[in-house]
Structure formats: structure tokens, C-alpha cells
Write an enzyme that holds these catalytic residues in place. Structure first.
Site, mmCIF file in Angstrom:
data_model
loop_
_atom_site.group_PDB
_atom_site.id
_atom_site.type_symbol
_atom_site.label_atom_id
_atom_site.label_comp_id
_atom_site.label_asym_id
_atom_site.label_seq_id
_atom_site.Cartn_x
_atom_site.Cartn_y
_atom_site.Cartn_z
ATOM 1 N N SER A 94 64.099 8.902 -47.923
ATOM 2 C CA SER A 94 63.040 7.902 -47.933
ATOM 3 C C SER A 94 62.507 7.724 -49.361
ATOM 4 O O SER A 94 63.288 7.408 -50.261
ATOM 5 C CB SER A 94 61.948 8.288 -46.934
ATOM 6 O OG SER A 94 61.088 7.201 -46.666
ATOM 7 N N GLU A 114 66.318 2.631 -38.305
ATOM 8 C CA GLU A 114 65.323 3.232 -39.185
ATOM 9 C C GLU A 114 63.897 3.000 -38.704
ATOM 10 O O GLU A 114 63.101 3.934 -38.578
ATOM 11 C CB GLU A 114 65.460 2.657 -40.602
ATOM 12 C CG GLU A 114 66.752 3.001 -41.313
ATOM 13 C CD GLU A 114 66.693 4.324 -42.045
ATOM 14 O OE1 GLU A 114 65.672 5.023 -41.941
ATOM 15 O OE2 GLU A 114 67.680 4.656 -42.718
ATOM 16 N N HIS A 161 64.384 6.717 -38.546
ATOM 17 C CA HIS A 161 64.028 7.283 -39.840
ATOM 18 C C HIS A 161 63.667 8.765 -39.695
ATOM 19 O O HIS A 161 62.930 9.147 -38.789
ATOM 20 C CB HIS A 161 62.832 6.496 -40.389
ATOM 21 C CG HIS A 161 62.600 6.632 -41.845
ATOM 22 N ND1 HIS A 161 63.536 6.285 -42.793
ATOM 23 C CD2 HIS A 161 61.502 7.052 -42.548
ATOM 24 C CE1 HIS A 161 63.031 6.487 -43.993
ATOM 25 N NE2 HIS A 161 61.802 6.967 -43.877
#
Length: 500
Positions: free
Chosen positions: A186, A313, A409
């Protein structure tokens, strides 16, 4: 006794098993407060005797409270520390993996349970994790006052300082300073991409792993506007003296207030949907160019790159309530307009996801906008410029008592670290791991370890014949799957995402 000597003094760790020694909370730079506040990281002070390093150091100023992780308390200052997991000495220098945590450049720490380095150390790596400044302390713009004392991208400069510390000290822990891989997820992966095109980081690592790299970089005018908003919320002048006089706690609270105002205002533009205030600043100095431009220009060709993204995600951000809900056609059209998405892109996703509710179409587009499409572009531009590049996608799903857990994610990281048994990550993976989950974790740990050691994770590199991608699933699906939505829809999209 498990004692190691660094350039600043001796440290004592502890055995996590017969195979691995952990050494936690070693200072790599001075506490960035007092005279060092909002400045480049300064050298850590030396110490005498043996420093007991058996607990993580305090986290950087932030308001987040993450499962299984420590929280920041005002007064915690010795935040620039590294943690090391090293295999029992075997007479040879081991490959090194240095991990940069994520958290929207605003929160997170190296003490999160996902990031325990024991399994990777048992796979043959010396694993390093560290804390760096986040939020305004790390990425807030301080207006120029005729000096260079308050640089932009202090969080990136912390990362460079940690890598330099590794360069100078990792041999004492059994690591090879000439075989370092920097990895992140990230905003940590976005940091990795930035480091790859930064002169200050050149030569400090040989390979890079970027999982779900975050796309935003901010030009100076955007960063300056954010500073004015945060300063107003904190009740201080948006000047070097005014910002330095505001406490870290005041700037954390002010940042949260600005974020909340964007969340509440549907007319506030692109930040309404996911109001992250901070990102690397295109300052022309610390970060002279955005990663895509830098990679296209060949600034990173000497570094092997492994890029991975998850296939769903943004479903995590929706599940934890950190993003705006978009459930009507009108809201979806406004979203596309606010981000300046190419004509036909949303319609293309609708065609690729027949019968899907508006929310799912929005989440699919937003996830690719912030992470997946950007990941593909990093991989392709790096390869096109001559860099050795590998691409992967994480597509593991699970249906449990609480519903579906998607390939969202952060779900890939416990598998890549081999930490799927931690109770603190049960939400991410949908409960206790299955035997198939353990098999997937074993394969992903092996891929990371092999890439860090040799530059080859076990599948073909990206080349002119096509974009080869390993797809990670519990059934070990072969590597030639294609995305649900055609990437051609993104051909006219502008990256990196520069928010107003």
C-alpha cells in the site's frame, strides 16, 4: 548470549525458536522531536553497555488503533527504530528483506502482527522492519522560509536513513549488505516505488517488492493547500514557526478534523471518497519525479522489481467504513467526474460485471484506480525501460460464517509473511486458516525468499511477448489468467493520481 554489535552500541535480542533470533526496537536515528522536529533524520546517539532490544519501539504520532498493535501516546519519542529477525548463524551472509509498512502515509507501524519476520527468517532471510514518520510529521509540507531546514518527504528520508543503517550494520546480524530487497504494501509499496527513483536511495538495495502500490503523489500546490487546511484546524499559522509550535498531537487531531470534513461533504471533490491527506510530495529535491515518469526514464533499471496487487482491493476499505458509499447511478457518475475518469470506463466495467450492483462497480473501479492499474503500469514501464520485472495477483477468496471474504487490500500480506495463524488477522482472511491456506502461505513465502535471494520468484518475467502474471489462489491456479475488466479501459487515464 544473543548479543550483536552495531555502529552505535551493542544490543541483546532473544530467541523466538532454535532457528531464529529477534532483536527489536534498535534506534536507527535520533528521536525526531525537539530540535529535530520536522527536519531530516539525525544520527542516533551512541550508548554504552548492552542495550536490551526485546520489545518494539513506540509508534509514530497517529490516531489509529489497529488490532494487536501498539498505539501512540503523546510523549512517545524514540520512534525511529528497526527490528531484525535473523536465522541462527551458519557461517554465511544471508539475503536481507527490509519491510516498509503501509497505512495511507498516515498510520501503521512495524509492530503489526502481520509483519512478524519469523517465518521469512526460517526461509533463509534476515528480515528488517522499521517505523518511520507518518501523517504531518512525515509527509506534511512546511512552507519555505529561506532555509532548507524543513524538507518535504521526511517519511521517505527516514526510510533512506533506515536503509543506510542496514547497509552499515546488517552484516553483524548475518545479513549480506550487497543483497538487500526493500519491500512494502500500500503506501509502503508506494514508498518503495519512490525510493526506486530517488538519488538519495541509490545503491542501498538491489531488489524491490511492491504489493498494492498506492498511486497518489502530490504536487507542491496540493501539499501546500493541505497544510493550510490542517494549520487552520489546529489554530496555528501555516508557517515553519507556527507548525513547529503546534504539538504532534494537535496536528494529528487537526488532520482527523480535516478528513472528517471531506467525508461529510459530497461536494468536496475526489477527497470525499477516500480522504487521505498525505502522500509523497513532488518537491523536485527529495522526490524529483513521480515513480512512473522516473521508471519510464530508466532511473530504476538496476533494481529487480516484483509487483503484486489483489483482485478486489477496495472491498476492504468499504468493509471497514473508510470510504464513501456509492450506491446510485447518479453518485457513480459524480465519482467518475470528480476523478476525471475516461469516457466509457464505467460503462466498460458494467459490461465486465453484468448484473453487479452499483456499489460493486464503484469498488471495482476505485480499487483499480488506486492500486491495480497503477501496479501494472509500474511493472510495464520498469520492464520497458530494461528493468527485470515480475508481476503477480492475489485472488484468494473464502466463504465463512460471517459471509464472503474477498481478495481484498491487505489480505495477501499475512500469506507472504507466513503469519496466517495470528488471531489478530482473522478478519482479513476470514477466520482460522485451512490446510489450503497454509499451502498458499508456504508458496508465497518461498517466492519472496527466492526473489530476495536470486531475483527469480519462480515464474516468467514481464517481457515483449506479454505480461506474465502469477495468480495466487489456494488451488495454485496457473499464471495466465486475465483481469475481469479490460485494462484497455484505462488507456487514457492519467497517473499518478493527483488529487485537488
Amino acid at each position: 548470549m544473543d548479543i550483536f554489535r552495531t555502529t552505535h552500541g551493542a544490543v541483546r535480542g532473544f530467541r523466538t525458536s532454535a532457528e531464529v533470533v529477534a532483536v527489536l526496537g534498535i534506534p536507527y536515528a535520533a528521536p525526531p522531536f525537539g530540535v529535530h522536529r520536522l527536519r531530516e533524520p539525525a544520527p542516533a546517539p551512541a550508548w554504552t553497555g548492552v542495550r536490551d532490544c526485546t520489545a518494539f519501539g513506540p509508534v509514530a504520532p497517529q490516531s489509529a488503533e489497529l488490532p494487536g498493535s501498539p498505539v501512540w501516546s503523546p510523549g512517545d519519542e524514540d520512534i525511529l527504530t528497526v527490528n531484525i529477525w535473523t536465522p541462527a548463524p551458519d557461517g554465511g551472509a544471508q539475503p536481507v528483506l527490509v519491510w516498509i509498512h503501509g497505512g495511507a502515509y498516515t498510520f501503521g507501524s512495524s509492530a503489526q502482527p502481520d509483519f512478524d519476520g519469523d517465518a521469512l527468517a526460517r526461509a533463509g532471510l534476515v528480515v528488517v522492519t522499521f517505523n518511520h514518520r507518518v501523517g504531518f510529521e512525515g509527509f506534511g509540507h512546511v512552507p519555505a522560509d529561506g532555509t532548507t531546514g524543513h524538507p518535504d518527504n521526511r517519511g521517505l528520508l527516514d526510510q533512506v536513513a533506515a536503509l543506510r543503517w542496514v547497509r552499515e550494520n546488517i552484516a553483524a546480524f548475518g545479513g549480506d549488505p550487497d543483497n538487500v530487497t526493500v519491500a512494502g504494501q500500500s503506501s509502503g509499496a508506494g514508498s518503495v516505488a519512490c525510493l526506486m527513483v530517488m538519488d538519495r536511495a541509490r545503491g542501498l538495495f538491489r531488489r524491490a517488492i511492491a504489493h498494492s502500490p498506492a498511486s497518489p503523489c502530490h504536487p507542491l500546490d496540493v501539499a501546500a493547500a493541505t497544510t493550510r487546511e490542517v494549520a487552520a484546524a489546529a489554530g496555528c499559522p501555516a508557517t515553519p514557526d507556527g507548525l513547529a509550535a503546534a504539538t504532534p498531537q494537535a496536528l494529528v487531531l487537526a488532520s482527523d478534523q480535516v478528513v472528517d470534513a471531506y467525508r461529510r461533504d459530497p461536494a468536496s471533490g475526489s477527497r470525499h471518497y477516500d480522504p487521505s491527506l498525505y502522500a509523497p510530495v513532488l518537491d523536485g529535491d527529495v522526490l524529483p519525479t513521480d515513480p512512473l515518469t522516473g521508471m519510464a526514464a530508466g532511473l530504476s533499471t538496476g533494481v529487480d522489481l516484483l509487483v503484486c496487487h489483489t483482485t478486489e482491493e477496495y472491498w476492504l476499505l468499504d468493509a471497514v467504513g473508510s470510504s464513501a458509499k456509492v450506491t446510485t447511478d447518479g453518485q457513480l457518475a459524480r465519482f467518475a467526474e470528480d476523478f476525471g475518469l475516461p469516457d466509457g470506463l464505467v460503462a466498460g466495467y458494467r459490461a465486465a460485471l453484468p448484473g453487479a450492483p452499483v456499489l460493486d462497480v464503484y469498488l471495482a473501479v476505485f480499487g483499480d484506480l488506486l492500486f491495480a492499474e497503477y501496479a501494472h503500469r509500474l511493472a510495464e514501464l520498469h520492464a520497458r525501460a530494461g528493468g527485470r520485472t515480475f508481476l503477480a495477483r492475489f485472488d484468494r477468496r473464502r466463504t465463512g460464517q460471517d459471509g464472503d471474504v474477498r481478495a481484498w487490500h491487505c489480505a495477501d500480506i499475512p500469506f507472504a509473511f507466513g503469519n496466517v495463524d495470528s488471531e489478530d488477522i482473522a478478519f482479513l482472511i476470514g477466520g482460522a486458516p485451512t490446510p489450503e491456506d497454509h499451502g498458499l502461505a508456504h508458496r508465497m513465502v518461498r517466492a519472496w525468499a527466492d526473489f530476495a535471494a536470486t531475483g527469480d520468484p519462480g515464474w516468467p518475467a514481464v517481457d515483449d511477448s506479454g505480461t506474465h502474471a502469477r495468480t495466487w489462489r489456494t488451488d495454485d491456479t496457473p499464471a495466465d489468467d486475465v483481469p475481469a475488466a479490460p485494462r484497455a479501459l484505462w488507456a487514457d487515464a492519467r497517473f499518478p493520481l493527483l488529487r485537488p
